[in-house]
Scaffold this active site. Sequence first.
Site, PDB file in Angstrom:
ATOM      1  N   LYS A  22       0.832  -1.218   0.000  1.00 25.76           N
ATOM      2  CA  LYS A  22       0.000   0.000   0.000  1.00 25.76           C
ATOM      3  C   LYS A  22       0.862   1.262   0.000  1.00 25.76           C
ATOM      4  O   LYS A  22       0.652   2.167  -0.797  1.00 25.76           O
ATOM      5  CB  LYS A  22      -0.906  -0.001   1.241  1.00 25.76           C
ATOM      6  CG  LYS A  22      -1.578   1.327   1.525  1.00 25.76           C
ATOM      7  CD  LYS A  22      -2.502   1.268   2.706  1.00 25.76           C
ATOM      8  CE  LYS A  22      -1.879   1.518   4.063  1.00 25.76           C
ATOM      9  NZ  LYS A  22      -1.586   2.932   4.388  1.00 25.76           N
ATOM     10  N   ASN A  23       1.820   1.299   0.917  1.00 22.00           N
ATOM     11  CA  ASN A  23       2.563   2.549   1.102  1.00 22.00           C
ATOM     12  C   ASN A  23       3.641   2.784   0.042  1.00 22.00           C
ATOM     13  O   ASN A  23       4.318   3.809   0.049  1.00 22.00           O
ATOM     14  CB  ASN A  23       3.151   2.625   2.516  1.00 22.00           C
ATOM     15  CG  ASN A  23       2.052   2.804   3.546  1.00 22.00           C
ATOM     16  OD1 ASN A  23       0.919   3.114   3.196  1.00 22.00           O
ATOM     17  ND2 ASN A  23       2.383   2.595   4.815  1.00 22.00           N
ATOM     18  N   CYS A 117      -6.176  12.566  13.174  1.00 19.49           N
ATOM     19  CA  CYS A 117      -6.425  11.175  12.811  1.00 19.49           C
ATOM     20  C   CYS A 117      -6.299  10.333  14.071  1.00 19.49           C
ATOM     21  O   CYS A 117      -5.706  10.775  15.054  1.00 19.49           O
ATOM     22  CB  CYS A 117      -5.471  10.814  11.687  1.00 19.49           C
ATOM     23  SG  CYS A 117      -4.495   9.381  11.828  1.00 19.49           S
ATOM     24  N   ARG A 122      -0.592  14.248  13.420  1.00 22.88           N
ATOM     25  CA  ARG A 122      -0.068  14.106  12.065  1.00 22.88           C
ATOM     26  C   ARG A 122      -0.118  15.392  11.235  1.00 22.88           C
ATOM     27  O   ARG A 122      -0.795  15.442  10.199  1.00 22.88           O
ATOM     28  CB  ARG A 122      -0.762  12.947  11.343  1.00 22.88           C
ATOM     29  CG  ARG A 122      -0.623  11.649  12.105  1.00 22.88           C
ATOM     30  CD  ARG A 122      -1.232  10.487  11.386  1.00 22.88           C
ATOM     31  NE  ARG A 122      -0.451  10.012  10.277  1.00 22.88           N
ATOM     32  CZ  ARG A 122      -0.830   9.050   9.458  1.00 22.88           C
ATOM     33  NH1 ARG A 122      -1.998   8.480   9.630  1.00 22.88           N
ATOM     34  NH2 ARG A 122      -0.058   8.652   8.476  1.00 22.88           N
ATOM     35  N   ASP A 305       4.063   0.578  12.121  1.00 23.16           N
ATOM     36  CA  ASP A 305       2.926  -0.103  11.488  1.00 23.16           C
ATOM     37  C   ASP A 305       2.827  -1.578  11.883  1.00 23.16           C
ATOM     38  O   ASP A 305       1.867  -2.259  11.501  1.00 23.16           O
ATOM     39  CB  ASP A 305       3.011   0.017   9.957  1.00 23.16           C
ATOM     40  CG  ASP A 305       2.754   1.442   9.489  1.00 23.16           C
ATOM     41  OD1 ASP A 305       2.241   2.252  10.280  1.00 23.16           O
ATOM     42  OD2 ASP A 305       3.086   1.738   8.322  1.00 23.16           O
ATOM     43  N   ARG A 397      -8.707  -0.835   4.122  1.00 23.79           N
ATOM     44  CA  ARG A 397      -7.829   0.226   3.608  1.00 23.79           C
ATOM     45  C   ARG A 397      -6.457  -0.330   3.266  1.00 23.79           C
ATOM     46  O   ARG A 397      -5.788   0.182   2.373  1.00 23.79           O
ATOM     47  CB  ARG A 397      -7.647   1.316   4.670  1.00 23.79           C
ATOM     48  CG  ARG A 397      -8.907   2.071   4.984  1.00 23.79           C
ATOM     49  CD  ARG A 397      -8.582   3.260   5.844  1.00 23.79           C
ATOM     50  NE  ARG A 397      -7.410   3.916   5.305  1.00 23.79           N
ATOM     51  CZ  ARG A 397      -6.640   4.757   5.981  1.00 23.79           C
ATOM     52  NH1 ARG A 397      -6.943   5.066   7.214  1.00 23.79           N
ATOM     53  NH2 ARG A 397      -5.591   5.308   5.429  1.00 23.79           N
TER      54      ARG A 397
HETATM   55  N1  EPU Z   1       5.279  14.731  11.355  1.00 23.03           N
HETATM   56  C1  EPU Z   1       5.296  16.066  11.659  1.00 23.03           C
HETATM   57  N2  EPU Z   1       5.210  16.966  10.628  1.00 23.03           N
HETATM   58  C2  EPU Z   1       5.111  16.588   9.332  1.00 23.03           C
HETATM   59  C3  EPU Z   1       5.120  15.220   9.028  1.00 23.03           C
HETATM   60  C4  EPU Z   1       5.197  14.311  10.070  1.00 23.03           C
HETATM   61  O1  EPU Z   1       5.374  16.454  12.825  1.00 23.03           O
HETATM   62  O2  EPU Z   1       5.044  17.450   8.461  1.00 23.03           O
HETATM   63  C5  EPU Z   1       5.353  13.730  12.437  1.00 23.03           C
HETATM   64  C6  EPU Z   1       4.091  12.877  12.501  1.00 23.03           C
HETATM   65  O3  EPU Z   1       3.078  13.512  13.260  1.00 23.03           O
HETATM   66  C7  EPU Z   1       4.614  11.621  13.138  1.00 23.03           C
HETATM   67  C8  EPU Z   1       6.031  11.515  12.578  1.00 23.03           C
HETATM   68  O4  EPU Z   1       6.371  12.820  12.125  1.00 23.03           O
HETATM   69  O5  EPU Z   1       4.648  11.757  14.527  1.00 23.03           O
HETATM   70  C9  EPU Z   1       6.228  10.537  11.430  1.00 23.03           C
HETATM   71  O6  EPU Z   1       5.212  10.729  10.475  1.00 23.03           O
HETATM   72  P1  EPU Z   1       5.420  10.470   8.914  1.00 23.03           P
HETATM   73  O7  EPU Z   1       5.251  11.765   8.214  1.00 23.03           O
HETATM   74  O8  EPU Z   1       6.673   9.712   8.691  1.00 23.03           O
HETATM   75  O9  EPU Z   1       4.183   9.555   8.601  1.00 23.03           O
HETATM   76  P2  EPU Z   1       3.362   9.573   7.248  1.00 23.03           P
HETATM   77  O10 EPU Z   1       4.276   9.870   6.134  1.00 23.03           O
HETATM   78  O11 EPU Z   1       2.154  10.408   7.421  1.00 23.03           O
HETATM   79  C10 EPU Z   1       3.717   7.068   6.620  1.00 23.03           C
HETATM   80  C11 EPU Z   1       2.837   5.878   6.374  1.00 23.03           C
HETATM   81  C12 EPU Z   1       2.212   5.449   7.686  1.00 23.03           C
HETATM   82  C13 EPU Z   1       3.331   5.090   8.650  1.00 23.03           C
HETATM   83  C14 EPU Z   1       4.272   6.289   8.830  1.00 23.03           C
HETATM   84  C15 EPU Z   1       5.481   5.991   9.698  1.00 23.03           C
HETATM   85  C16 EPU Z   1       2.121   6.171   4.111  1.00 23.03           C
HETATM   86  C17 EPU Z   1       1.024   6.481   3.161  1.00 23.03           C
HETATM   87  N3  EPU Z   1       1.820   6.229   5.407  1.00 23.03           N
HETATM   88  O12 EPU Z   1       2.870   8.083   7.161  1.00 23.03           O
HETATM   89  O13 EPU Z   1       1.451   4.286   7.400  1.00 23.03           O
HETATM   90  O14 EPU Z   1       2.801   4.732   9.903  1.00 23.03           O
HETATM   91  O15 EPU Z   1       4.743   6.716   7.538  1.00 23.03           O
HETATM   92  O16 EPU Z   1       6.213   4.939   9.172  1.00 23.03           O
HETATM   93  O17 EPU Z   1       3.212   5.859   3.697  1.00 23.03           O
HETATM   94  C18 EPU Z   1      -0.241   2.686   7.807  1.00 23.03           C
HETATM   95  O18 EPU Z   1       0.053   2.155   6.726  1.00 23.03           O
HETATM   96  O19 EPU Z   1      -1.002   2.134   8.648  1.00 23.03           O
HETATM   97  C19 EPU Z   1       0.294   4.001   8.128  1.00 23.03           C
HETATM   98  C20 EPU Z   1      -0.250   4.796   9.056  1.00 23.03           C
END
Ligand code: EPU
Length: 422
Positions: A22-23, A117, A122, A305, A397
Site C-alpha cells: 500500500k505505502n 487522525c 499528524r 505499522d 484500507r
Molecule cells: N510529522 C510532523 N510533521 C510533518 C510530518 C510528520 O510532525 O510534516 C510527524 C508525525 O506527526 C509523526 C512523525 O512525524 O509523529 C512521522 O510521520 P510520517 O510523516 O513519517 O508519517 P506519514 O508519512 O504520514 C507514513 C505511512 C504510515 C506510517 C508512517 C510511519 C504512508 C502512506 N503512510 O505516514 O502508514 O505509519 O509513515 O512509518 O506511507 C499505515 O500504513 O497504517 C500508516 C499509518
Amino acid sequence: MERIVIRGGTPLRGEVAASGAKNAALPIMAASLLAEGPCRLANVPGLRDVRTMTALLESLGVRVVRGPGENLVLDASEATGYRAAYDLVRTMRASVLVLGPLLARFGEAQVSLPGGCAIGARPINLHLKGLDKLGAEITIEEGYVCARSRRLQGARIYLDLPSVTGTMNLMMAASLARGSSLIENAACEPEVAELGTVLGAMGARIEGAGTDHIQIEGVERLGPVDHSVMPDRIETGTFLVAGAVTRGDVTVRGCRPKHLEAVIEKLIEAGADLRIDDDAVRILGPDKLRAADVKTGGYPAFATDMQAQFMASMAIAEGTSVIAETIFENRFMHVAELRRMGADIRVQGNSAVVRGVKGLSGAPVMATDLRASASLILGGLAAEGQTTVSRIYHIDRGYEQIENKLSALGARIWREKDPGSL
Ligand code: EPU
C-alpha cells in the site's frame, strides 16, 4: 457495515502470497501526475486506499484504467485539475502525496488539509516547510493548502523529522525543480527507495533514496514508467505474527525478508523459528512465546505499522514486555480492545507494559484504525472462542482480502453484515 468473525484456536498452516505494498503503491500513483504519458503499474493491491487515490487522481483529470489482475494504467497527459477536495483527502491522509507533484507539474496545487487522525495529530508542516524552501508560495485558505510557484528552485532541505510522505512529496517536487536539491534527514523506508527508483525510471536524476541524504538534480520533464510494486512488508509481518500466535507453520511467499529484519529478529527473540529465503519467510510458532521488548522507529528500526500486531503476540507471551511507540503519540487504541479479550496491558506515556497471560478469550471488539484492526484479528486467531471485530472497513484500507488469505491457511474466519450497525 460489516464485521469479521473469528473462531480462534486453530494453528495456521500453509503458504500465503504477499500483496503489493500500500505505502509504495500510493506515492507511485501520485507520481504519475508528473509524467506526460501512460504509467503502467503492476502488483497494485486491491485496497480501499488505492481506490481512494484512483478517485482523487481521476478528479484531477488523470485517466485511470484498471487492467486485468493487479494492473493499473495512469495517464496524466491531459490532467488539468490541481485541487484535491476535502471529501477525498479526509478519508485518506496519503492524499497529501499529490501536493508535490501538482505543484511541480502545474505550478499550482490546492490540497485540503488532512484533519487529525486516530493515531495522532499528524501535521504536514514539514512538507510545507520543504516546499517553501523550493520556492513555493504557500497559504492556508478555507481549509486548503494553496501552493503556487512558476518553477520550483532546487534547495537544501533539512527535515526536522524524517517524515515518510514528507520526504516523498519533496522528492517528487524537486525532480521537476530548476537546479539541484538535497534532502537531509530524509526517511529511509524501502517505500521511499522504491519511489526513487520509479522517479529515476521516469527520467529524474535522483541519488540516495533509501538513505537519509537524497540528492536530486531537477529536469525539465518526466516521462511514463512501467513498474511492478514491491511486496508489502507490513502485510508480511502480520502473517508472520499470525503464524506465531497460533503455534502455526506459515510461509509468506513473494516477500522481501530484508525489509523485515527488525520484525524477524523480534519474533526469533520471542521464541519462533524462522526460515528465511530471498523471497520467502517461513515461521514455526513455538508452544509458548516469550516476552520481547520493542521500540518503534524509522526504518530499519521496528516499524510503528507493526506495533499493534506484535503487541497481540506479546499479550500471550511468557513474561512482561515493554512496547515503546516513538513515532505517533496515540497509537495504542488497540490496547483497550485487547484487554476486552483478557490481555493485561497498561499504557504509561508512550509505552505499553504487556504482562503475558495464559490465553485470550474471544470477545466482541471494535477496530479503530488500520493496524489496530489487524491486531484484533490476530488476538482473535489466538483466542479461545469467538471474536467479532466490528468497523472492519479500516482493515480494507490496507489488507487485501485478509479473511480469504487467513482462511486459506486454515483459520476459521469470515465476514458478515454487522447486525449492530445501521
Ligand atoms: N510529522 C510532523 N510533521 C510533518 C510530518 C510528520 O510532525 O510534516 C510527524 C508525525 O506527526 C509523526 C512523525 O512525524 O509523529 C512521522 O510521520 P510520517 O510523516 O513519517 O508519517 P506519514 O508519512 O504520514 C507514513 C505511512 C504510515 C506510517 C508512517 C510511519 C504512508 C502512506 N503512510 O505516514 O502508514 O505509519 O509513515 O512509518 O506511507 C499505515 O500504513 O497504517 C500508516 C499509518
